[in-house]
Every structure is written in structure tokens, then in C-alpha cells.
Design an enzyme around this catalytic site. Structure first.
Site, PDB file in Angstrom:
ATOM      1  N   ALA A   8       0.843  -1.213   0.000  1.00 58.88           N
ATOM      2  CA  ALA A   8       0.000   0.000   0.000  1.00 58.88           C
ATOM      3  C   ALA A   8       0.869   1.250   0.000  1.00 58.88           C
ATOM      4  O   ALA A   8       0.467   2.304   0.480  1.00 58.88           O
ATOM      5  CB  ALA A   8      -0.925  -0.015   1.215  1.00 58.88           C
ATOM      6  N   GLY A   9       2.075   1.111  -0.550  1.00 58.95           N
ATOM      7  CA  GLY A   9       2.984   2.266  -0.625  1.00 58.95           C
ATOM      8  C   GLY A   9       2.601   3.188  -1.768  1.00 58.95           C
ATOM      9  O   GLY A   9       1.449   3.220  -2.202  1.00 58.95           O
ATOM     10  N   GLY A  12       1.283   1.103  -4.959  1.00 62.69           N
ATOM     11  CA  GLY A  12       0.084   0.315  -4.654  1.00 62.69           C
ATOM     12  C   GLY A  12      -1.115   1.204  -4.358  1.00 62.69           C
ATOM     13  O   GLY A  12      -2.222   0.976  -4.871  1.00 62.69           O
ATOM     14  N   ASP A  32      -0.906  -4.558   3.224  1.00 66.82           N
ATOM     15  CA  ASP A  32       0.487  -4.190   3.497  1.00 66.82           C
ATOM     16  C   ASP A  32       0.914  -4.860   4.806  1.00 66.82           C
ATOM     17  O   ASP A  32       0.071  -5.240   5.618  1.00 66.82           O
ATOM     18  CB  ASP A  32       0.617  -2.665   3.623  1.00 66.82           C
ATOM     19  CG  ASP A  32       2.036  -2.175   3.338  1.00 66.82           C
ATOM     20  OD1 ASP A  32       2.277  -1.643   2.246  1.00 66.82           O
ATOM     21  OD2 ASP A  32       2.918  -2.336   4.231  1.00 66.82           O
ATOM     22  N   ARG A  82      13.441   2.081  -5.755  1.00 69.60           N
ATOM     23  CA  ARG A  82      14.808   2.567  -5.987  1.00 69.60           C
ATOM     24  C   ARG A  82      15.082   3.835  -5.201  1.00 69.60           C
ATOM     25  O   ARG A  82      14.198   4.639  -4.955  1.00 69.60           O
ATOM     26  CB  ARG A  82      14.989   2.909  -7.461  1.00 69.60           C
ATOM     27  CG  ARG A  82      15.099   1.725  -8.335  1.00 69.60           C
ATOM     28  CD  ARG A  82      15.768   2.104  -9.636  1.00 69.60           C
ATOM     29  NE  ARG A  82      14.858   2.639 -10.627  1.00 69.60           N
ATOM     30  CZ  ARG A  82      15.243   2.996 -11.844  1.00 69.60           C
ATOM     31  NH1 ARG A  82      16.507   2.912 -12.202  1.00 69.60           N
ATOM     32  NH2 ARG A  82      14.363   3.450 -12.715  1.00 69.60           N
ATOM     33  N   ASN A  95      13.649  -7.895  -2.987  1.00 65.74           N
ATOM     34  CA  ASN A  95      12.324  -7.990  -3.602  1.00 65.74           C
ATOM     35  C   ASN A  95      11.969  -9.416  -4.017  1.00 65.74           C
ATOM     36  O   ASN A  95      10.797  -9.797  -3.997  1.00 65.74           O
ATOM     37  CB  ASN A  95      12.210  -7.027  -4.786  1.00 65.74           C
ATOM     38  CG  ASN A  95      12.019  -5.589  -4.309  1.00 65.74           C
ATOM     39  OD1 ASN A  95      11.893  -5.346  -3.109  1.00 65.74           O
ATOM     40  ND2 ASN A  95      12.002  -4.637  -5.227  1.00 65.74           N
ATOM     41  N   ASN A 120      10.142  -4.454  -8.792  1.00 63.16           N
ATOM     42  CA  ASN A 120      11.356  -4.520  -9.622  1.00 63.16           C
ATOM     43  C   ASN A 120      12.439  -5.398  -9.010  1.00 63.16           C
ATOM     44  O   ASN A 120      12.444  -5.594  -7.796  1.00 63.16           O
ATOM     45  CB  ASN A 120      11.902  -3.097  -9.791  1.00 63.16           C
ATOM     46  CG  ASN A 120      11.199  -2.371 -10.911  1.00 63.16           C
ATOM     47  OD1 ASN A 120      11.099  -2.895 -12.013  1.00 63.16           O
ATOM     48  ND2 ASN A 120      10.702  -1.178 -10.626  1.00 63.16           N
ATOM     49  N   ARG A 151       5.560   6.746 -20.970  1.00 62.97           N
ATOM     50  CA  ARG A 151       6.655   7.727 -20.865  1.00 62.97           C
ATOM     51  C   ARG A 151       7.174   8.089 -22.264  1.00 62.97           C
ATOM     52  O   ARG A 151       7.430   9.252 -22.556  1.00 62.97           O
ATOM     53  CB  ARG A 151       7.783   7.160 -19.994  1.00 62.97           C
ATOM     54  CG  ARG A 151       7.401   7.156 -18.527  1.00 62.97           C
ATOM     55  CD  ARG A 151       8.486   6.581 -17.635  1.00 62.97           C
ATOM     56  NE  ARG A 151       8.126   6.771 -16.230  1.00 62.97           N
ATOM     57  CZ  ARG A 151       8.523   5.984 -15.237  1.00 62.97           C
ATOM     58  NH1 ARG A 151       9.315   4.948 -15.483  1.00 62.97           N
ATOM     59  NH2 ARG A 151       8.145   6.240 -14.002  1.00 62.97           N
ATOM     60  N   HIS A 175      12.439  -4.158 -18.756  1.00 67.58           N
ATOM     61  CA  HIS A 175      12.030  -2.929 -18.062  1.00 67.58           C
ATOM     62  C   HIS A 175      13.229  -2.410 -17.253  1.00 67.58           C
ATOM     63  O   HIS A 175      13.166  -2.230 -16.053  1.00 67.58           O
ATOM     64  CB  HIS A 175      10.836  -3.233 -17.151  1.00 67.58           C
ATOM     65  CG  HIS A 175      10.335  -2.070 -16.358  1.00 67.58           C
ATOM     66  ND1 HIS A 175       9.944  -0.876 -16.936  1.00 67.58           N
ATOM     67  CD2 HIS A 175      10.142  -1.918 -15.021  1.00 67.58           C
ATOM     68  CE1 HIS A 175       9.547  -0.048 -15.980  1.00 67.58           C
ATOM     69  NE2 HIS A 175       9.657  -0.653 -14.809  1.00 67.58           N
TER      70      HIS A 175
HETATM   71  N1  APR Z   1       3.901  -7.842   2.169  1.00 70.47           N
HETATM   72  C1  APR Z   1       3.118  -6.762   1.998  1.00 70.47           C
HETATM   73  N2  APR Z   1       3.605  -5.519   1.838  1.00 70.47           N
HETATM   74  C2  APR Z   1       4.933  -5.372   1.870  1.00 70.47           C
HETATM   75  C3  APR Z   1       5.823  -6.459   2.048  1.00 70.47           C
HETATM   76  C4  APR Z   1       5.237  -7.755   2.210  1.00 70.47           C
HETATM   77  N3  APR Z   1       5.979  -8.838   2.385  1.00 70.47           N
HETATM   78  N4  APR Z   1       7.076  -5.986   2.041  1.00 70.47           N
HETATM   79  C5  APR Z   1       7.006  -4.664   1.838  1.00 70.47           C
HETATM   80  N5  APR Z   1       5.712  -4.287   1.751  1.00 70.47           N
HETATM   81  C6  APR Z   1       5.154  -2.950   1.554  1.00 70.47           C
HETATM   82  C7  APR Z   1       5.859  -1.869   2.347  1.00 70.47           C
HETATM   83  O1  APR Z   1       5.416  -1.862   3.709  1.00 70.47           O
HETATM   84  C8  APR Z   1       5.471  -0.609   1.598  1.00 70.47           C
HETATM   85  O2  APR Z   1       4.304   0.017   2.126  1.00 70.47           O
HETATM   86  O3  APR Z   1       5.331  -2.541   0.197  1.00 70.47           O
HETATM   87  C9  APR Z   1       5.180  -1.123   0.176  1.00 70.47           C
HETATM   88  C10 APR Z   1       6.115  -0.548  -0.873  1.00 70.47           C
HETATM   89  O4  APR Z   1       5.817   0.799  -0.974  1.00 70.47           O
HETATM   90  P1  APR Z   1       6.916   1.925  -1.240  1.00 70.47           P
HETATM   91  O5  APR Z   1       8.058   1.736  -0.334  1.00 70.47           O
HETATM   92  O6  APR Z   1       6.211   3.240  -1.261  1.00 70.47           O
HETATM   93  O7  APR Z   1       7.440   1.556  -2.720  1.00 70.47           O
HETATM   94  P2  APR Z   1       6.727   1.927  -4.105  1.00 70.47           P
HETATM   95  O8  APR Z   1       7.253   3.205  -4.602  1.00 70.47           O
HETATM   96  O9  APR Z   1       5.271   1.721  -3.995  1.00 70.47           O
HETATM   97  O10 APR Z   1       7.353   0.800  -5.052  1.00 70.47           O
HETATM   98  C11 APR Z   1       6.991  -0.559  -4.921  1.00 70.47           C
HETATM   99  O11 APR Z   1       7.111  -0.988  -7.276  1.00 70.47           O
HETATM  100  O12 APR Z   1       7.804   0.396  -8.990  1.00 70.47           O
HETATM  101  C12 APR Z   1       8.162  -0.644  -8.136  1.00 70.47           C
HETATM  102  O13 APR Z   1      10.563  -0.371  -7.867  1.00 70.47           O
HETATM  103  C13 APR Z   1       9.313  -0.257  -7.230  1.00 70.47           C
HETATM  104  O14 APR Z   1       9.764  -2.458  -6.427  1.00 70.47           O
HETATM  105  C14 APR Z   1       9.165  -1.231  -6.099  1.00 70.47           C
HETATM  106  C15 APR Z   1       7.632  -1.389  -6.019  1.00 70.47           C
END
Ligand code: APR
Length: 310
Positions: A8-9, A12, A32, A82, A95, A120, A151, A175
Site C-alpha cells: 500500500a505504498g 500500490g 500491506d 529505488r 524484492n 522490480n 513515458r 524494463h
Molecule cells: N507484504 C506486503 N507488503 C509489503 C511487504 C510484504 N511482504 N514488504 C514490503 N511491503 C510494503 C511496504 O510496507 C510498503 O508500504 O510494500 C510497500 C512498498 O511501498 P513503497 O516503499 O512506497 O514503494 P513503491 O514506490 O510503492 O514501489 C513498490 O514498485 O515500482 C516498483 O521499484 C518499485 O519495487 C518497487 C515497487
């Protein structure tokens, strides 16, 4: 129709928001591992329902996969984004562990779901999900090519000083900053090849800007981008749930198509109910074929790192 979004970052949450805003699904579950994080995002989004006039129910969950049960589509964004200066490939170790665990959990509750991979390095994570899940190949789709193509069209529209909606163009291959292939030769402005309007140098710059499109944003934002990735996922999910048969470049398992086997890589593919349907051969020229083979070599090397990383 039900969609679950894992993670839910930034990406998401934006993806869930776009799905609800565009009324693509009747229910979205956002999950999340961070305590109450997805619940908070879901509640905030639900409070936009009367303002944005949608009826989609958005539910948050802290790692309770029971809430994701019987999803038609599951989008995996969970993972580390990243930081400036990092490549997508550098995210592989952490990841891969996350995507593996999440895929297992998801399938326990939604055995019939189509799985969309966003985390990624996406080509390798798609390959991992395919191997891990043992699902029919049509139900595993990596999203990256739709984002890269958006893009590409954006940069083309800026170079042409034209509406992005009048531009057609695709990015295939991996990608990654060095593995993606903007198909400049086939890009068009209302059906007219863009080479009729832009000089070779300008087109080269558009392709180069597209390839580092994600890295450019990461250096500006301090983390990877989310609006375009979220919107790209929503378009993909829309085509699946509503069986639109849209032609998108997506990362799918190749079995001889485009000269490659045992790899997931971005190619033009029709998307509908049950996942991807048909890989479309766009008849690459020799240079494009060579670039595709080089891209496949790089992604295959990354896939080989996978067994050591997980
Ligand atoms: N189960 C559920 N959620 C998880 C887990 C897990 N095992 N591990 C991490 N998370 C959650 C984190 O708590 C966080 O809220 O995944 C979320 C990732 O969110 P962000 O850190 O904001 O990352 P974001 O920018 O959303 O990118 C996520 O997408 O574009 C790709 O490279 C990017 O690999 C990355 C992914």
C-alpha cells in the site's frame, strides 16, 4: 469484480486509487505488512467516494490474506523502491524474497486470479512468480512496458509539441534503463511516422530520455515514481476485468516468440479475461531484433542471479 493490491505504498495506493476513481472494479483490497497502513490509505480513499463519485469499495488489510480471497486480479507492488543512483536490478535480493512469499499467500486465497507484477526488477520478478506459482503462463503479467510506453509517448508529445493522445508508440524488451527498446521506427503522430516530423537526433534523444525515464524521476523525487505506474496498472487491470483485448507491451513468458524461450520479457500482447491472450509479432527489423536479443541476454543473466538471491 475484485482486485487486490499487495503493498500500500506509493505505487500500490496510487493504483488502488486509479482503479476506484475509474470505477474499474467493484472491490479493491489493499494489503500491506505495516500495521494499519493499508487500512488508513483505504479509509482515506473511501472518503473521496462522494467527491469523485465512485462506488468501488476499498478495504485495507494488515497482512490478512483472507480479505483478498477470490480476487479476479492481484497486483504485486510490495517491495523496496529505488533510491537515487540505484538500478532496478539492485533490488533483486530483497524484492525476490518478498514477491515469492506474497505470491504463495495470494494463491492460497485466490487460486484463479490473474497476477500482475510491478515490483522490480520486474522482468525477473515476473519470471520468479511464474516459476513459483506454476500457474498457466497467461495468468502472469509484468506491467513495465505499459509504463515505459506511456513515458515514451509523453516525451514524443513534448518533442512534437502535440497532444500525447494523438501519439502511438510502444516500448518492448526489458524494463531496465539499458534493456528497454523504444520502437521509434513504428511510433506515429495520428498514424504518420514521427520521423516525418522529428530529426534523427531528436528521436534519439526521446528514446534515451524514455530509457532513463524512471531514473530521472527517482533522482528528482528521492524514490521511484508512482502516478504513471499506478495509472498504467489501472489500464492493465481494466483490460483484464472488462475483457477489452487491448494491445499492450507487457512482460510475459516467451516460448519461441521473438526468438526467445524460458524468459519473461516485454512484447506486444493482447490482454483480456484470464490474462494475456496473444503475442503479436510486429516484424522487427534487424537492428531491433539485435536489440531484443541483447535485452534478453541481460534479463537472462539477472534471472540466473535469482537462484543465488532467494
Ligand atoms: N507484504 C506486503 N507488503 C509489503 C511487504 C510484504 N511482504 N514488504 C514490503 N511491503 C510494503 C511496504 O510496507 C510498503 O508500504 O510494500 C510497500 C512498498 O511501498 P513503497 O516503499 O512506497 O514503494 P513503491 O514506490 O510503492 O514501489 C513498490 O514498485 O515500482 C516498483 O521499484 C518499485 O519495487 C518497487 C515497487
Amino acid at each position: 469484480m475484485k482486485v487486490s493490491v499487495i503493498g500500500a505504498g506509493n505505487v500500490g495506493a496510487t493504483c488502488a486509487d486509479a482503479i476506484a476513481f475509474r470505477s474499474i472494479a467493484s472491490e479493491v483490497v489493499l494489503l500491506d505488512i505495516r500495521e494499519n497502513f493499508a487500512e488508513g490509505k483505504a479509509l482515506d480513499m473511501m472518503q473521496t467516494a462522494t467527491l469523485n463519485q465512485f462506488n468501488t469499495k476499498i478495504v485495507g488489510s494488515t497482512n490478512d490474506y483472507g480479505k483478498t480471497a477470490n480476487s479476479d486480479v492481484v497486483v504485486i507492488t510490495s517491495g523496496v523502491p529505488r533510491k537515487p543512483g540505484m538500478t532496478r536490478e539492485e533490488l533483486i535480493g530483497i524484492n525476490a524474497g518478498i514477491v515469492k512469499g506474497v505470491t504463495d499467500n495470494v494463491l492460497k486465497h485466490s487460486p484463479n486470479a490473474v497476477i500482475v507484477i510491478v515490483a522490480n526488477p520486474m522482468d525477473t520478478m515476473t519470471y520468479l512468480a511464474l516459476k513459483e506459482s506454476k500457474l498457466p503462463k497467461n495468468r502472469i503479467i509484468g506491467m513495465g512496458g505499459i509504463l515505459d510506453s506511456a513515458r515514451f509517448k509523453c516525451y514524443l508529445s513534448m518533442a512534437l509539441n502535440a497532444s500525447a493522445n494523438d501519439i502511438e508508440g510502444m516500448v518492448i524488451g526489458g524494463h531496465g534503463d539499458t534493456t528497454m527498446i523504444p520502437l521509434t521506427r513504428m511510433a506515429s503522430y495520428k498514424g504518420v511516422p514521427v520521423s516525418q516530423f522529428l530529426a534523427a537526433d531528436a528521436l534519439k534523444k526521446v528514446a534515451a530520455d524514455t530509457m532513463i525515464g524512471g531514473a530521472t524521476l527517482t533522482s528528482m523525487l528521492g524514490t521511484s515514481a508512482w502516478y504513471a505506474p499506478g495509472a498504467a496498472v489501472a489500464s492493465l487491470v481494466d483490460s483484464i476485468l472488462n475483457d477489452q483485448k487491448r494491445l499492450f507491451p507487457c512482460c510475459v513468458a516467451l516460448d519461441g516468440e521473438y526468438g526467445q524461450k524460458d524468459i519473461c520479457l516485454g512484447v506486444p500482447v493482447t490482454i483480456g479475461k484470464n490474462g494475456w491472450k496473444k503475442i503479436v509479432d510486429v516484424n522487427l527489423n534487424d537492428d531491433e531484433k539485435a536489440a531484443f536479443a541483447k535485452s534478453a541476454d541481460a534479463v537472462r543473466n539477472m534471472n540466473n542471479v535469482l537462484s543465488a538471491a532467494v
